[in-house]
Design a protein around this motif. Sequence first.
Motif, PDB file in Angstrom:
ATOM      1  N   LYS A  32      36.697  69.644  52.342  1.00  0.00           N
ATOM      2  CA  LYS A  32      36.427  70.979  52.880  1.00  0.00           C
ATOM      3  C   LYS A  32      36.936  72.063  51.944  1.00  0.00           C
ATOM      4  CE  LYS A  32      36.637  73.492  57.265  1.00  0.00           C
ATOM      5  NZ  LYS A  32      37.126  73.435  58.675  1.00  0.00           N
ATOM      6  N   GLN A  33      38.104  71.828  51.340  1.00  0.00           N
ATOM      7  CA  GLN A  33      38.672  72.812  50.420  1.00  0.00           C
ATOM      8  C   GLN A  33      38.007  72.775  49.049  1.00  0.00           C
ATOM      9  OE1 GLN A  33      42.855  71.850  50.464  1.00  0.00           O
ATOM     10  NE2 GLN A  33      43.235  72.962  52.377  1.00  0.00           N
ATOM     11  N   ASN A  34      37.288  71.673  48.781  1.00  0.00           N
ATOM     12  CA  ASN A  34      36.540  71.536  47.526  1.00  0.00           C
ATOM     13  C   ASN A  34      37.441  71.699  46.294  1.00  0.00           C
ATOM     14  OD1 ASN A  34      34.156  70.990  46.165  1.00  0.00           O
ATOM     15  ND2 ASN A  34      33.627  73.157  45.957  1.00  0.00           N
ATOM     16  N   ARG A  35      38.623  71.119  46.366  1.00  0.00           N
ATOM     17  CA  ARG A  35      39.577  71.246  45.266  1.00  0.00           C
ATOM     18  C   ARG A  35      39.376  70.179  44.197  1.00  0.00           C
ATOM     19  NH1 ARG A  35      45.454  72.861  47.970  1.00  0.00           N
ATOM     20  NH2 ARG A  35      44.774  74.893  48.852  1.00  0.00           N
ATOM     21  N   VAL A  36      38.876  69.018  44.612  1.00  0.00           N
ATOM     22  CA  VAL A  36      38.652  67.936  43.654  1.00  0.00           C
ATOM     23  C   VAL A  36      37.248  67.387  43.861  1.00  0.00           C
ATOM     24  CG1 VAL A  36      41.095  67.290  43.538  1.00  0.00           C
ATOM     25  CG2 VAL A  36      39.612  66.202  45.228  1.00  0.00           C
ATOM     26  N   SER A  37      36.730  66.705  42.866  1.00  0.00           N
ATOM     27  CA  SER A  37      35.406  66.094  42.994  1.00  0.00           C
ATOM     28  C   SER A  37      35.492  64.859  43.891  1.00  0.00           C
ATOM     29  CB  SER A  37      34.870  65.699  41.623  1.00  0.00           C
ATOM     30  OG  SER A  37      35.630  64.632  41.083  1.00  0.00           O
ATOM     31  N   THR A  38      34.373  64.491  44.475  1.00  0.00           N
ATOM     32  CA  THR A  38      34.337  63.302  45.321  1.00  0.00           C
ATOM     33  C   THR A  38      34.688  62.057  44.519  1.00  0.00           C
ATOM     34  OG1 THR A  38      32.589  64.345  46.641  1.00  0.00           O
ATOM     35  CG2 THR A  38      32.927  61.995  46.945  1.00  0.00           C
ATOM     36  N   THR A  39      34.203  61.975  43.283  1.00  0.00           N
ATOM     37  CA  THR A  39      34.514  60.815  42.442  1.00  0.00           C
ATOM     38  C   THR A  39      36.010  60.703  42.196  1.00  0.00           C
ATOM     39  OG1 THR A  39      32.360  60.869  41.345  1.00  0.00           O
ATOM     40  CG2 THR A  39      34.149  59.762  40.187  1.00  0.00           C
ATOM     41  N   PHE A  40      36.659  61.826  41.889  1.00  0.00           N
ATOM     42  CA  PHE A  40      38.115  61.796  41.666  1.00  0.00           C
ATOM     43  C   PHE A  40      38.837  61.321  42.920  1.00  0.00           C
ATOM     44  CE2 PHE A  40      42.289  63.747  42.047  1.00  0.00           C
ATOM     45  CZ  PHE A  40      42.884  63.372  40.847  1.00  0.00           C
ATOM     46  N   MET A  41      38.409  61.823  44.084  1.00  0.00           N
ATOM     47  CA  MET A  41      39.072  61.442  45.321  1.00  0.00           C
ATOM     48  C   MET A  41      38.903  59.952  45.596  1.00  0.00           C
ATOM     49  SD  MET A  41      38.788  63.155  49.098  1.00  0.00           S
ATOM     50  CE  MET A  41      37.110  62.603  49.398  1.00  0.00           C
ATOM     51  N   ARG A  42      37.696  59.398  45.394  1.00  0.00           N
ATOM     52  CA  ARG A  42      37.477  57.968  45.615  1.00  0.00           C
ATOM     53  C   ARG A  42      38.401  57.135  44.724  1.00  0.00           C
ATOM     54  NH1 ARG A  42      35.630  59.659  49.578  1.00  0.00           N
ATOM     55  NH2 ARG A  42      33.425  60.029  50.041  1.00  0.00           N
ATOM     56  N   LYS A  43      38.517  57.535  43.458  1.00  0.00           N
ATOM     57  CA  LYS A  43      39.337  56.762  42.518  1.00  0.00           C
ATOM     58  C   LYS A  43      40.823  56.948  42.789  1.00  0.00           C
ATOM     59  CE  LYS A  43      35.873  56.723  38.836  1.00  0.00           C
ATOM     60  NZ  LYS A  43      35.575  56.992  37.408  1.00  0.00           N
ATOM     61  N   PHE A  44      41.230  58.159  43.132  1.00  0.00           N
ATOM     62  CA  PHE A  44      42.656  58.414  43.368  1.00  0.00           C
ATOM     63  C   PHE A  44      43.163  57.617  44.560  1.00  0.00           C
ATOM     64  CE2 PHE A  44      45.939  60.810  45.666  1.00  0.00           C
ATOM     65  CZ  PHE A  44      46.932  60.833  44.702  1.00  0.00           C
ATOM     66  N   PHE A  45      42.387  57.570  45.635  1.00  0.00           N
ATOM     67  CA  PHE A  45      42.874  56.888  46.837  1.00  0.00           C
ATOM     68  C   PHE A  45      42.794  55.370  46.729  1.00  0.00           C
ATOM     69  CE2 PHE A  45      42.593  61.111  48.686  1.00  0.00           C
ATOM     70  CZ  PHE A  45      43.721  61.123  49.491  1.00  0.00           C
ATOM     71  N   CYS A  46      42.210  54.866  45.630  1.00  0.00           N
ATOM     72  CA  CYS A  46      42.336  53.428  45.355  1.00  0.00           C
ATOM     73  C   CYS A  46      43.803  53.043  45.154  1.00  0.00           C
ATOM     74  CB  CYS A  46      41.538  53.054  44.107  1.00  0.00           C
ATOM     75  SG  CYS A  46      39.756  52.989  44.360  1.00  0.00           S
ATOM     76  N   LEU A  47      44.608  54.015  44.748  1.00  0.00           N
ATOM     77  CA  LEU A  47      46.051  53.780  44.609  1.00  0.00           C
ATOM     78  C   LEU A  47      46.642  53.302  45.924  1.00  0.00           C
ATOM     79  CD1 LEU A  47      48.770  54.124  43.023  1.00  0.00           C
ATOM     80  CD2 LEU A  47      48.802  56.475  43.877  1.00  0.00           C
ATOM     81  N   PHE A  48      46.200  53.899  47.038  1.00  0.00           N
ATOM     82  CA  PHE A  48      46.746  53.560  48.354  1.00  0.00           C
ATOM     83  C   PHE A  48      45.990  52.415  49.019  1.00  0.00           C
ATOM     84  CE2 PHE A  48      47.646  58.048  47.568  1.00  0.00           C
ATOM     85  CZ  PHE A  48      49.015  58.071  47.747  1.00  0.00           C
ATOM     86  N   SER A  49      44.673  52.342  48.812  1.00  0.00           N
ATOM     87  CA  SER A  49      43.895  51.312  49.496  1.00  0.00           C
ATOM     88  C   SER A  49      44.001  49.943  48.836  1.00  0.00           C
ATOM     89  CB  SER A  49      42.419  51.724  49.563  1.00  0.00           C
ATOM     90  OG  SER A  49      41.844  51.780  48.273  1.00  0.00           O
ATOM     91  N   HIS A  50      44.311  49.896  47.524  1.00  0.00           N
ATOM     92  CA  HIS A  50      44.310  48.633  46.796  1.00  0.00           C
ATOM     93  C   HIS A  50      45.604  48.364  46.026  1.00  0.00           C
ATOM     94  CE1 HIS A  50      40.056  48.974  47.700  1.00  0.00           C
ATOM     95  NE2 HIS A  50      39.839  47.765  47.234  1.00  0.00           N
ATOM     96  N   ILE A  51      46.039  49.330  45.240  1.00  0.00           N
ATOM     97  CA  ILE A  51      47.162  49.064  44.331  1.00  0.00           C
ATOM     98  C   ILE A  51      48.482  48.940  45.091  1.00  0.00           C
ATOM     99  CG2 ILE A  51      48.509  49.992  42.408  1.00  0.00           C
ATOM    100  CD1 ILE A  51      45.921  51.216  41.339  1.00  0.00           C
TER     101      ILE A  51
END
Length: 505
Positions: free
Chosen positions: A345-364
């Motif tokens: 909603k705030q449009n601060r980061v790209s969707t691609t960046f968000m998908r990759k960043f949250f891999c830190l929490f979902s997988h790593i």
Amino acid sequence: MKFHIKAFDMVPARFNVAIMMFFATWVNYMMRVNMSVNIIAMVPDESNTTSVKTECEAIATDDNSLYNSTVTMVTKRVLRQPDGVVTFDWTAQQQAYVISGYFWGYAVTCLIGGTAAELWGPRKIVFITMLISGILTIFSPQAAKLHYMVLVGVRLIIGLASGILFPALHALVAHWATPVEKGKFVSALLGGAIGTVVTWSLTGPLIENLGWEYAFYVPGAIATFWCFIWWFLVYDSPIQHPRISDSEKKYILDSIGDKVSHISKDKKIVPPFWKIFTSFPFLAMVILHYGSNWGLYFVMTAAPKFVSSALGFNLTATGTLSSLPYLARMIFSLIFGAIGDRLMKQNRVSTTFMRKFFCLFSHIVPGLLLIGLGYTGCAPILSVALITFSMGSNGAATLTNLVNHQDLAPNFAGTLYGIANGIGNTAGFVTPLVTAHFTKNGNGFAEWRPVFMTGASLYIGAAVYFILFGTAETQSWNYIAPVEEEEKRPSNNSNDTTVTIPVKT
């Protein structure tokens, strides 16, 4: 009548859709997991115990029952039932067929469920599959009394029907979830955690007070009743919904834009399978999803066995904590989903960046916690905490592998998820084999550490691959409207030429 219509207008239509999706997964899991508890009452066995020697020294407690160097593993417990209840003397192999029948069917249809929903509409597909599952669950006691193979067949059909559910729901998400609400919608699909806990809590009292047959009747009746509420409240798209407000319809359609071609009875679109299977972003998504399933199956199957056999933590005690990882994953998914929607909603980061960043929490992070599980020593409470947080952290999958197919091709989100989940479910067959291979000579820490290292390596490796090669950009083969227009143009042009040719001559 006018009052009723205004009352419905007070609740957004997409909220009703999300709630019904949540309860769809809830009810589905009630019918999925009830057999594992019901079989204990259907085939009573008072003598099925095993003693296992652990590396941990005996620790004194008030009742000396928490954990010991030699632990008695109670794999079944007898449930008291009313007099006259029919029970069976099925062998262990026959019971295994009954329990696994569901998953044989489920593994097949999850591959095609999304495509079926895209061709005929998720509303109808979900209604039919859930109604079949509910009715067959009600008739399961009669099937069992005929022959155990009849029950296996019934469970197989229930599995075939249920395998279609989740891909169909993902197809529905594509038509109702705006980009800034997609995290919440996907989080709603984890309602199965509540269904599992409710089933475990409800089945025992039902069996002890009414008999094991009612542990089938009640979930089946709930599922059948739910189907009619679903049919009344849910529609394939905002365009087809008769009670949605004009403002909400405009908001959803404007937010989604041209990425989704809204379902029409006259328009059947076959997914471009060749382009899908040759798409590297799709491959990255499949690998990410497989890594998530691999890690989850390790946590669900290997971790509890490690706590009981390696640490000597009494299985009766761990059973009271067994729901914590599932609840943690659902709660964390809601939190991560809200965070993701806020960022969008705030449009601060790209969707691609968000998908990759949250891999830190979902997988790593879950992978690292799995590694730590092999080094906890004789600390069962710490081990249970690591299992819980590993499962909970994977709740961030609502922002990674559980939603990336919506980014790549929302028109074919059900098909993409169905394929990925079908492949990912094979981890459920492989992980027990890996565990058995490493622990065939013992249950010590030395044997278990490679088990968790293997589970963690795929968890983390899948995330690294997606970070390097994954994307959230909508793929060109998602857009189908231009293709249809091109197909129509030749016929129109040919009509024009028949008129203009005489003029040229």
